[in-house]
Every structure is written in C-alpha cells, then in structure tokens.
Scaffold this motif. Sequence first.
Motif, PDB file in Angstrom:
ATOM      1  N   GLN A  77       3.745 -12.285   7.267  1.00 50.04           N
ATOM      2  CA  GLN A  77       2.390 -11.712   7.323  1.00 50.04           C
ATOM      3  C   GLN A  77       1.451 -12.635   8.092  1.00 50.04           C
ATOM      4  O   GLN A  77       0.602 -12.179   8.863  1.00 50.04           O
ATOM      5  N   GLU A  78       1.624 -13.951   7.888  1.00 50.60           N
ATOM      6  CA  GLU A  78       0.789 -14.904   8.618  1.00 50.60           C
ATOM      7  C   GLU A  78       1.101 -14.841  10.118  1.00 50.60           C
ATOM      8  O   GLU A  78       0.201 -14.836  10.960  1.00 50.60           O
ATOM      9  N   SER A  79       2.380 -14.750  10.448  1.00 53.74           N
ATOM     10  CA  SER A  79       2.783 -14.681  11.856  1.00 53.74           C
ATOM     11  C   SER A  79       2.251 -13.406  12.507  1.00 53.74           C
ATOM     12  O   SER A  79       1.761 -13.446  13.642  1.00 53.74           O
ATOM     13  N   ALA A  80       2.334 -12.283  11.777  1.00 57.14           N
ATOM     14  CA  ALA A  80       1.842 -11.013  12.334  1.00 57.14           C
ATOM     15  C   ALA A  80       0.338 -11.096  12.590  1.00 57.14           C
ATOM     16  O   ALA A  80      -0.161 -10.544  13.573  1.00 57.14           O
ATOM     17  N   ALA A  81      -0.376 -11.822  11.717  1.00 54.51           N
ATOM     18  CA  ALA A  81      -1.832 -11.940  11.881  1.00 54.51           C
ATOM     19  C   ALA A  81      -2.192 -12.871  13.037  1.00 54.51           C
ATOM     20  O   ALA A  81      -3.125 -12.605  13.802  1.00 54.51           O
ATOM     21  N   SER A 123      -1.520  -6.387  -4.076  1.00 55.54           N
ATOM     22  CA  SER A 123      -0.059  -6.231  -3.966  1.00 55.54           C
ATOM     23  C   SER A 123       0.600  -7.452  -3.340  1.00 55.54           C
ATOM     24  O   SER A 123       1.801  -7.661  -3.491  1.00 55.54           O
ATOM     25  N   GLY A 124      -0.198  -8.252  -2.615  1.00 52.73           N
ATOM     26  CA  GLY A 124       0.366  -9.360  -1.843  1.00 52.73           C
ATOM     27  C   GLY A 124       0.612  -8.948  -0.398  1.00 52.73           C
ATOM     28  O   GLY A 124       0.976  -9.767   0.436  1.00 52.73           O
ATOM     29  N   GLY A 125       0.443  -7.642  -0.098  1.00 57.46           N
ATOM     30  CA  GLY A 125       0.739  -7.129   1.257  1.00 57.46           C
ATOM     31  C   GLY A 125       2.099  -6.440   1.242  1.00 57.46           C
ATOM     32  O   GLY A 125       2.945  -6.734   0.397  1.00 57.46           O
ATOM     33  N   THR A 126       2.298  -5.532   2.190  1.00 57.39           N
ATOM     34  CA  THR A 126       3.535  -4.725   2.193  1.00 57.39           C
ATOM     35  C   THR A 126       4.792  -5.588   2.238  1.00 57.39           C
ATOM     36  O   THR A 126       5.763  -5.318   1.534  1.00 57.39           O
ATOM     37  N   ASP A 149       0.098  -2.818   5.724  1.00 61.15           N
ATOM     38  CA  ASP A 149       0.917  -2.442   6.884  1.00 61.15           C
ATOM     39  C   ASP A 149       1.864  -1.308   6.525  1.00 61.15           C
ATOM     40  O   ASP A 149       2.341  -1.222   5.388  1.00 61.15           O
ATOM     41  N   ASP A 150       2.168  -0.468   7.529  1.00 60.99           N
ATOM     42  CA  ASP A 150       3.164   0.579   7.295  1.00 60.99           C
ATOM     43  C   ASP A 150       4.351   0.466   8.253  1.00 60.99           C
ATOM     44  O   ASP A 150       5.256   1.283   8.236  1.00 60.99           O
TER      45      ASP A 150
END
Length: 407
Positions: free
Chosen positions: A381-385, A210-213, A259-260
Amino acid sequence: MTDKQKPRLRFFEESPGQQHIQPGDQYLYRQESPAHRVNVIGTGTIGIEHMRVASMLGRVAVHGIYDPQPESMDVAESEFAKHADHKLVRYDSLTAACQDDAVDGLMICTPNYTHIDVFEEAAKSGKPIFLEKPMATTLADAKRICEIADSYEAFVQVGLQYRYKAPYVEARHEALERGTLGTIRTLAMSEYRPPFLDKVGQWNKFTEKSGGTLVEKCCHYFDLLTLFANSPPERVFASAGQAVNFTDLEYEGSNCDIDDHAFVVIDYANGIRANFTLNMFCPEFHEELVICGDRGRLVATEHFDFQRDDVSTSEVSIELGENAASRKIQVGYTRPVEQSGHHGATWFEPIAFADHLDGKPVDAAYPAESLWSIIIASAAQESAASGAPVDIQSYVKKHGLDAVLSA
Ligand SMILES: NC(=O)c1ccc[n+]([C@@H]2O[C@H](COP(=O)([O-])OP(=O)(O)OC[C@H]3O[C@@H](n4cnc5c(N)ncnc54)[C@H](O)[C@@H]3O)[C@@H](O)[C@H]2O)c1
C-alpha cells in the motif's frame, strides 16, 4: 481411531430413513459431547459461520456470544438454534464474555479496527484465543499483538484460513513436501472477484477501519505466497487504485477510500520472485496460483460461480514435461465442508483450535508468522501510494518489528 475421528456419514445420518435409530443403537452416528467450550465475540458474517461449523464438527461447543449490536446476536441465536441443541449465553459486556470460567477458549470475530482492543481484553483471561485475520489494521497494533502473544501462556491462532483451501493444500504437498517441481523460482497468485459485501458500520469500505484492501483481504494471499517462498520478503513494489467499486459511497460524512484493483511484486530473500493480481469488479470468483520450479509448473485454480448457486470447482495441474508424469486433478471437499465457508477453509479452523486445545500438533498461523502478511500488504500500500519500491529490511526497522519477528 477414536469416535471423534471417524469419518461422518452425514448423508445417512440426516436422511429420513435413519431418524428412527435410537441413541442406544447408534454406533456410526454416535457423537461424543464436545470436550471444549468457547465464547464467540462479534457475531456478524464470520462469527455465525464459525458457530455453525463448530456445532457441525461437535468438538468445540459454542457456549456464549457477545456483540454490541443486538440484531447481530439475535440473528446468531436464531441461526444457532437451527443446528445446536442448547441455548446460548448472551453476555452484556466484553469483559464478562472473556472472563467466564465456563469456557476454555475465545474466538474474536470483530471488525479489523477493533482487534487490538478486543484482543488486549481477551488476553487478560489467559485463555487460548482465535483471532480473525488480519491481526490488526496497523503495524504498530500488529506488533503489540505479537508482543502479548509471545509472552502469553496460552496459544493465539490467527484466521488465515486460505491455507486450508483444497487446491492450496494439494499444492503445498506437491511443491513443498514432495518437491515435485524442483527448486521453486517464481510464484504468481491472482484473485478476480465481485466487490466487498456490506458490513456492520461499513467498516470494510474505509482504510482506517479495515487497514486497506491489501491488508484486509489480501493478507490471505501474502500468507500463502510467503508459505510457498519459505523466505522473508526483501522488496515490495505495487500499483493499486479504486476504479469502479463504491466510488459514490459516502457513509457518515466520509467517502469510501479502498482500492478495488492492484498489482504487487514481491522479491523474496532466497531469490524467489512473486506477483499478486487483484481485481474486485468481476462477476464471479476466480483464484489462481502458478508455481514454477526448475523441474516443472503447477497451476492451482478455484472457480466459484455463485450466480448458478453451485459448489466451487478446483483443479491442480502439474506439468513436468519429460521429467516425470504430468497430471491434472480435480480437488475439493464434501458438500457440507465446501459449504462451510470460503469453499471449505472455514471448516478446518475449529479443528485446528480443538487439536491445539487437545495438545496435538497443528497446522495454523500464529501471530509472528501472520505478521509477514501484514508487512507485505502495508508495504504494498505504501509503494502504491509513493510509486517507489519498499525495501523490507528498512521497513521492518522503521516500524520496530525486528524483535517480534525474531522472537
Ligand atoms: N477468515 C476469513 O476468511 C474471513 C472472512 C470474513 C471476515 N473475516 C474477518 O472477520 C472479522 C469480522 O468480519 P465480518 O465479515 O463478520 O464483519 P461483520 O460486520 O459482518 O460483523 C462484525 C460483527 O462484530 C460486531 N462488533 C463490532 N465491534 C465489536 C466489539 N468491540 N466487540 C464485539 N463485537 C463487535 C459488529 O456489531 C458485527 O456484528 C473481520 O476481521 C474480517 O476481516 C475473515
């Protein structure tokens, strides 16, 4: 005004008391034959939605369909038969669906991870292409799509349809065209909603597919925020995780990894600060956009309580203090438009596609512009990781995106 532009009176057209009106006596109800024909590639949830809306609008006829899952084509065919008066061609290969001279456009409605390959094949046809959002699951694939689109002789329209939701259409008029709020300084967007629905092969439960949420779903909101900011993003910081949804979902040996919930902060180069909140374990759908300028505040909301089986309710509130008249208005579309999908937004995509085929000016997202929504989502998404903010200029450079963004 041509016949095709006349407002439709569907309530009367479809009422039992008007069914005796014969074609020769029709003036208000008369419909021209569609001027264009398209093939739909991928006939799942959104493919079927586009087919229904295109038929209701009557400007673009769906000629044929292609989907590797026969059950998807069976359902699409039987749904189509409820509102169209011709049979669909069923293609047995993607190439056949793309190359048929009988059509003058292609609609790609396949899962995100297939977009790059399907798009590359479709682009061999030279036909105008509608490509569902997000363009791709990775920045490398999105870059490739932008490069192809840049030298493509026909147009490529991306399905960032939230631009057409009634509250955001009104917010754009007020904040960007009328300048009601003065200079915009901050933007706050949120979505509260139930979990992702089931999909064919559960592609939306895995980042790889999906590419991520934040890429898959939230590209819509990053597109809107960037439209309102009217500036490239400079820095993105995010915190996100999977707290409730699908924590026990294992499919074909892999555990769901999407992620939700998420919080994203975006600093735009022109000084506008924005944030986005996502929560996907809520009982109802609620979206909100708050725009603050130096003259006032605008709040646009959309609420959908699907448990009550009702239409959504949307409002735009403009607060101008002592500067001018404040107001609160209910906004929305007629019931057939509202029920077309995403509370009316789906309705305007075939209109934009048909207008483009007719050579008219169109308000739609194109690949280079859509790329920003994927850049912000991927950076978030990169920042969250990593836990660190992402500097967008370096991020763009690292992924070799400068050329496509300035094309
Ligand atoms: N614009 C919107 O708001 C919106 C809403 C829903 C979905 N979407 C997008 O539309 C796309 C499809 O989503 P969906 O909800 O319809 O998914 P879905 O799983 O319901 O349907 C996808 C269909 O594509 C088919 N398919 C898979 N690989 C294919 C291929 N190579 N060629 C042709 N068909 C193929 C599947 O068999 C399935 O029938 C996704 O990119 C999704 O993000 C956009």
